[in-house]
Design an enzyme around this catalytic site. Structure first.
Site, PDB file in Angstrom:
ATOM      1  CG  HIS A   1      -8.378 -12.941 -10.730  1.00 13.74           C
ATOM      2  ND1 HIS A   1      -7.800 -12.807 -11.972  1.00 13.74           N
ATOM      3  CD2 HIS A   1      -9.604 -12.355 -10.830  1.00 13.74           C
ATOM      4  CE1 HIS A   1      -8.635 -12.177 -12.778  1.00 13.74           C
ATOM      5  NE2 HIS A   1      -9.739 -11.885 -12.102  1.00 13.74           N
ATOM      6  CD  GLU A   2     -12.316 -11.680  -8.387  1.00 17.13           C
ATOM      7  OE1 GLU A   2     -12.497 -10.440  -8.494  1.00 17.13           O
ATOM      8  OE2 GLU A   2     -12.576 -12.483  -9.302  1.00 17.13           O
TER       9      GLU A   2
ATOM     10  CG  HIS B   1      -9.615  -7.316 -10.538  1.00 16.63           C
ATOM     11  ND1 HIS B   1      -9.202  -6.864 -11.778  1.00 16.63           N
ATOM     12  CD2 HIS B   1     -10.224  -8.520 -10.767  1.00 16.63           C
ATOM     13  CE1 HIS B   1      -9.524  -7.747 -12.708  1.00 16.63           C
ATOM     14  NE2 HIS B   1     -10.140  -8.765 -12.118  1.00 16.63           N
TER      15      HIS B   1
ATOM     16  CD  GLU C   1     -11.031 -10.039 -15.377  1.00 13.22           C
ATOM     17  OE1 GLU C   1     -10.754 -11.132 -14.850  1.00 13.22           O
ATOM     18  OE2 GLU C   1     -11.641  -9.137 -14.779  1.00 13.22           O
TER      19      GLU C   1
END
Length: 292
Positions: free
Chosen positions: A150-151, A154, A213
């Site tokens: 997920h990070e 980004h 997100e």
């Protein structure tokens, strides 16, 4: 009968501006914001092909990411050995290889920091920081891969540079509004700016953040799947994140993040695509898949 006088310096003495004159600063700065948007750098989403506008060049973004990374490490207790450290590095290497075009050119580094916060982040250019406080919530290697994927998404999707541009454009227009109401008394100015600021925050900036997100959730589990981690484990992660938070979250419209329930629903809806990637990855790693 004499007319009542207005004391010198009273705001009521100020001449009222016409509507056109009042709106002129807003119009001019809105045009300037449009010019900034039209001339801003573009980036292509490596997974969808969508063209997005960004505030920084890749080189500028990477330099800022490296600077922030070095500052975080200099101010933190960095864990540089042990099984948890090795696990972080292993997961980062597998996920980095799965980012494809999005992570091409990144110099990936992963660091473990001793901190009780339930947190992890990836700075532009591929600098990953994981806090030890998130390890019990991640619980498994797959859960940690969901967090890190997920990070990393980004960073590869350049969400930071997109948000910076959106914030800059919003602030430019707000400056025009501030100029247009400068002849009002201070209470009126504050009321107008507060109302518009809240509208921009809840109507523009926060929804933009929630979209990012959701996108990072989806692309993150694609990275998981391509790296050979079961993407279904991401649902368990967010269930544990909800438990760790004690169910305490602000209303979704007041947050830059979707609620845990919304995250889980969207992940489950996206899961069939991620599972196709996972099955391909597992097949490639099996003896019959030819990779050995």
């Amino acid at each position: 009968m004499p007319y009542p006088t207005v004391p010198a310096g009273d705001p009521r003495q100020r001449p009222r501006r016409s509507i056109l004159i009042r709106l002129l600063p807003v119009a001019l700065l809105a045009l300037f914001a449009l010019f900034k948007y039209m001339t801003a750098e573009t980036a292509v989403n490596p997974e969808t092909g969508q063209v997005v506008k960004v505030a920084l060049s890749p080189e500028q973004e990477e330099a800022l990411g490296l600077q922030s990374y070095q500052q975080v490490l200099s101010e933190s207790e960095v864990v540089s050995s042990g099984p948890e450290y090795e696990l972080i590095r292993k997961i980062a290497a597998r996920l980095a290889a799965a980012t494809g075009e999005g992570g091409a050119g990144f110099e990936w580094h992963a660091s473990l920091v001793r901190n009780d916060q339930v947190n992890a982040f990836c700075l532009p250019g591929g600098k990953i920081v994981v806090y030890t406080g998130i390890l019990p919530v991640a619980k498994t290697e797959e859960g940690l891969a969901a967090v890190m994927g997920h990070e990393m998404a980004h960073a590869t999707l350049r969400h930071g540079a997109q948000r910076l541009l959106r914030s800059d454009l919003t602030n430019t227009v707000m400056q025009g509004v501030a100029m247009s109401v400068s002849d009002m008394d201070i209470q009126q100015q504050r009321a107008v700016m507060s109302a518009l600021g809240a509208g921009a925050q809840f109507g523009i900036l926060m929804p933009f953040g929630r979209d990012h997100e959701t996108e990072a959730d989806e692309i993150g589990i694609l990275y998981m799947a391509r790296a050979g981690y079961d993407p279904r484990e991401s649902v368990g992660l967010w269930e544990r994140m909800a438990e760790a938070g004690g169910g305490q979250q602000p209303p979704e419209f007041m947050s830059t993040h979707p609620s845990h329930g919304t995250r889980i629903e969207r992940l489950e809806a996206f899961m069939p695509r991620a599972m196709k990637e996972y099955q391909k990855a597992v097949g490639a790693r099996s003896p019959t898949g030819g990779a050995g």
